[in-house]
Design an enzyme around this catalytic site. Structure first.
Site, PDB file in Angstrom:
ATOM      1  N   ASN A 101       0.857  -1.183   0.000  1.00 42.10           N
ATOM      2  CA  ASN A 101       0.000   0.000   0.000  1.00 42.10           C
ATOM      3  C   ASN A 101       0.894   1.235   0.000  1.00 42.10           C
ATOM      4  OD1 ASN A 101      -2.777   0.803  -0.014  1.00 42.10           O
ATOM      5  ND2 ASN A 101      -2.505   1.583   2.042  1.00 42.10           N
ATOM      6  N   ASN A 149      -0.770   3.582   5.954  1.00 40.16           N
ATOM      7  CA  ASN A 149      -0.900   4.739   5.072  1.00 40.16           C
ATOM      8  C   ASN A 149       0.008   5.872   5.512  1.00 40.16           C
ATOM      9  OD1 ASN A 149      -2.772   4.716   2.776  1.00 40.16           O
ATOM     10  ND2 ASN A 149      -4.266   3.988   4.277  1.00 40.16           N
ATOM     11  N   ASP A 199      -6.164   8.613   5.981  1.00 38.63           N
ATOM     12  CA  ASP A 199      -5.570   7.890   4.854  1.00 38.63           C
ATOM     13  C   ASP A 199      -4.163   8.452   4.644  1.00 38.63           C
ATOM     14  OD1 ASP A 199      -5.084   6.536   2.416  1.00 38.63           O
ATOM     15  OD2 ASP A 199      -7.199   6.521   1.914  1.00 38.63           O
TER      16      ASP A 199
HETATM   17 CA    CA Z   1      -4.097   5.147   0.974  1.00 39.03          CA
END
Ligand code: CA
Length: 292
Positions: A101, A149, A199
């Site tokens: 990610n 994140n 995020d």
């Molecule tokens: Ca993200």
């Protein structure tokens, strides 16, 4: 302060992510994490190019030797622009249910990126935060993580920040710039009551954190004490990542997502998946390049 972001590029990404600005190229990079594509938009010409990586790309960063370093579906890789191809480096996970990610490069040129479960198990802890060093050795630094994140470092290089969206939390660590070691994990901000869930984020030259709020219609700027300094409103709910760019490095570029929204929600937010921009009064920090 409260700001309104302006609509900037009608990209209509399913899951726009991984905003990155190249100062040398005056170009914005980002990914669509629901596809194998990443993108480059040239600030001077306005031209956009699409690249097919052949697998999901969680994030990408600049590489000092040229090209990009990727944290992708099947581990760390380089992108070679001469041949437009992905060159695998190493996959510390080797699991079909785990992909990489978000990530970032620390001030010493080490590339950090988190892995996560995806598919039916998304949101459960099962991934890890890894550090890829310039000698291509890989180090597992935090485990487990759920949805890793937005990593970043304070301008004084003493603190590292890292979000886990599942837990509504941005964590802080003491960071040793010389060794790349981290310790003393603590909660920097915890947002169970929103807006949304943290995020991606970026850190400006003053050390303030611009945190994108998934399902929160906003980017929140926190001061180094974790207090809300200002908010940037967007006309779309799923705000995913941001990066400072532009000739003066004072424009905040923001990616967003359409994925998971109902048809009714998409009617209410037709610009979901597009890129937005805010001309701020502060400057960002030049993105570090991977040194290996
Ligand atoms: Ca993200």
């Amino acid at each position: 302060m409260r700001y309104e972001a302006e609509h900037f590029l009608a990209t209509q990404n399913s899951l726009g992510e991984g905003a990155l600005w190249s100062v040398d190229e005056q170009a914005l990079y980002w990914v669509d994490l629901d596809s194998n594509y990443f993108y480059r938009w040239d600030y001077r010409t306005g031209q956009q190019r699409t690249y097919d990586a052949g697998q999901l790309v969680g994030c990408l960063r600049l590489r000092a030797n040229g090209g990009l370093v990727l944290a992708a579906q099947h581990g760390f890789a380089f992108w070679d622009f001469d041949q437009d191809r992905l060159v695998p480096v190493t996959d510390p996970e080797q699991r079909p249910d785990i992909r990489f990610n978000d990530g970032g490069v620390d001030p010493q040129g080490r590339f950090w990126a988190g892995s996560m479960l995806f598919g039916p198990q998304i949101g459960n802890p099962g991934g890890s935060l890894y550090r890829l060093d310039p000698d291509h050795s890989v180090h597992k630094m935090v485990s487990p993580v759920a949805i890793p994140n937005g990593i970043g470092w304070s301008p004084d290089r003493k603190t590292m920040y890292h979000a886990d969206t599942t837990y509504n939390t941005i964590y802080a660590y003491d960071y040793d710039d010389a060794t790349g070691q981290i310790e003393n994990k603590r909660v920097f901000v915890y947002t169970p009551d929103g807006p949304g869930q943290p995020d991606g984020f970026t850190i400006d030259a003053e050390g303030y954190i611009w945190s994108c709020c998934w399902d929160g219609w906003s980017v929140v700027r926190y001061n180094p004490q974790g207090q809300v300094d200002s908010e940037v409103h967007l006309p779309v709910a799923r705000v995913t990542s941001c990066a400072f760019g532009g000739p003066d490095l004072d424009e905040l570029f923001i990616t967003t997502a359409r994925t998971g929204l109902t048809e009714e929600q998409l009617r209410q937010q037709p610009q979901a998946g597009d890129i937005f921009r805010l001309k701020t009064g502060v400057k960002g920090v030049r993105a570090a390049s991977f040194a290996g």
